[in-house]
Design a protein around this motif. Structure first.
Motif, short mmCIF file in Angstrom:
data_model
loop_
_atom_site.label_atom_id
_atom_site.label_comp_id
_atom_site.label_asym_id
_atom_site.label_seq_id
_atom_site.Cartn_x
_atom_site.Cartn_y
_atom_site.Cartn_z
N GLN A 1 44.86 69.16 -69.26
CA GLN A 1 45.54 68.87 -68.01
C GLN A 1 45.25 70.01 -67.04
O GLN A 1 45.36 71.18 -67.40
CB GLN A 1 47.05 68.73 -68.20
N SER B 1 47.22 67.00 -59.94
CA SER B 1 46.95 67.34 -61.35
C SER B 1 46.16 66.22 -61.97
O SER B 1 46.18 65.07 -61.50
CB SER B 1 48.25 67.58 -62.12
N GLY B 2 45.44 66.53 -63.02
CA GLY B 2 44.64 65.53 -63.72
C GLY B 2 44.78 65.68 -65.22
O GLY B 2 45.09 66.77 -65.73
#
Length: 304
Positions: free
Chosen positions: A158, A165-166
């Motif tokens: 993350q 955020s990814g």
């Protein structure tokens, strides 16, 4: 650290040791070994490993590993092995310097050959010997065990950037072909592996180039490898000096070190080794932590 490299170039390794200066022998040896190498071979790693390293020590085989920093976090779940007889067992998450070297090998081969399929076996053996890991005995058994752990584990990365955020959930490998020792059926040797499509695409988009010659000199120190990779990723992208506190360093590199003073000692030793094989790195050691200064990368590389 630039002073050390200059002294070695001007006077030689043994003379520097005889000068009785305030340099640890391991640091002098690493710097001298690096400077004596003419090879410019390049390795590659996915940039996520710069902020979220593997554990340094072995965990319980069924234990999940996690690291959370200001910029990223990782969770690694151990894989499962199903023997011919009996219940399935956890094989544990990869750890230590051997796991890091295998990951470097896998990603380097994938990048250089532009293929997700990578041969291990004799090819990996030859490369590990190049990295000062001897063939045979416990050392090579450790390599085989770590390759098995890498083949089976599952990752969750993350990342944070501003308000965004990814999340990336994936295995490192999609496939692995194993051979078994007939005298020890539970002993597994990964011979050919295929990086997962998702992991391969992230690697191609976000590679960190590193010098084989540098990694070779610190190949038995997992934290020094982590610090070197982090510096290789960060320093050349900086526009100004950047402060990093001991608290942040502890979060990123110090999982498993409960006491901050113990971590500081180990980190400073590892940082010195990393700087010994990265002559252009500019770092200031301060009471609050360290200061990263804009520096040339160890390898200039443009991703295609």
């Amino acid at each position: 650290m630039a002073k050390l490299h200059t002294l070695i170039q001007d006077h030689g390794r043994q003379a520097v040791l005889d000068f009785d200066l305030d340099f640890d022998r391991k640091v002098v040896d690493a710097a001298a070994g690096y400077l004596a190498t003419d090879s410019v071979d390049v390795g590659f790693l996915f940039s996520g490993w710069a902020y979220t390293p593997l554990p340094h020590r072995r965990l319980a085989d069924d234990e999940t590993w996690s690291v959370r920093t200001d910029h990223a976090s990782i969770v690694i779940q151990p894989g499962i092995y199903v023997p011919d007889e009996g219940k399935h067992v956890s094989v544990g998450v990869p750890y230590g310097s051997r796991a890091r070297l295998i990951l470097l090998y896998l990603q380097t081969q994938a990048m250089k050959n532009k293929s997700r399929e990578v041969e291990l076996g004799a090819c990996l053996t030859s490369w590990m010997q190049k990295m000062n890991i001897s063939k045979g005995g416990k050392s090579y058994a450790d390599v085989r065990e770590q390759a098995d752990r890498i083949a089976r584990c599952r990752l969750s990365f993350q990342f944070k950037q501003g308000s965004m955020s990814g999340l990336i959930n994936q295995h490192i490998l999609d496939q692995a072909v194993f051979t078994h020792d007939p005298e020890s059926p539970n002993t597994r040797f990964a011979e050919t592996v295929t990086l997962s499509e998702g992991y391969y695409q992230q690697l191609k988009k976000h590679p960190i180039p590193v010098e084989d010659a540098a990694i070779r000199q610190i190949s038995n120190n997992s934290m020094a490898i982590d610090v070197y990779i982090w510096l290789a990723y960060r320093l050349h992208a900086l526009n100004q000096p950047t402060k990093i506190t001991w608290k942040s360093l502890h979060l990123q590199f110090g999982s498993g070190y409960g006491r901050l003073d113990n971590f500081k000692l180990r980190f400073k030793e590892s940082l010195a080794l990393a700087l010994a094989v990265y002559p252009d790195a500019s770092i200031s050691d301060e009471q609050f932590g360290i200061v990263l200064n804009p520096s040339r990368p160890p390898i200039a590389f443009k991703a295609k």
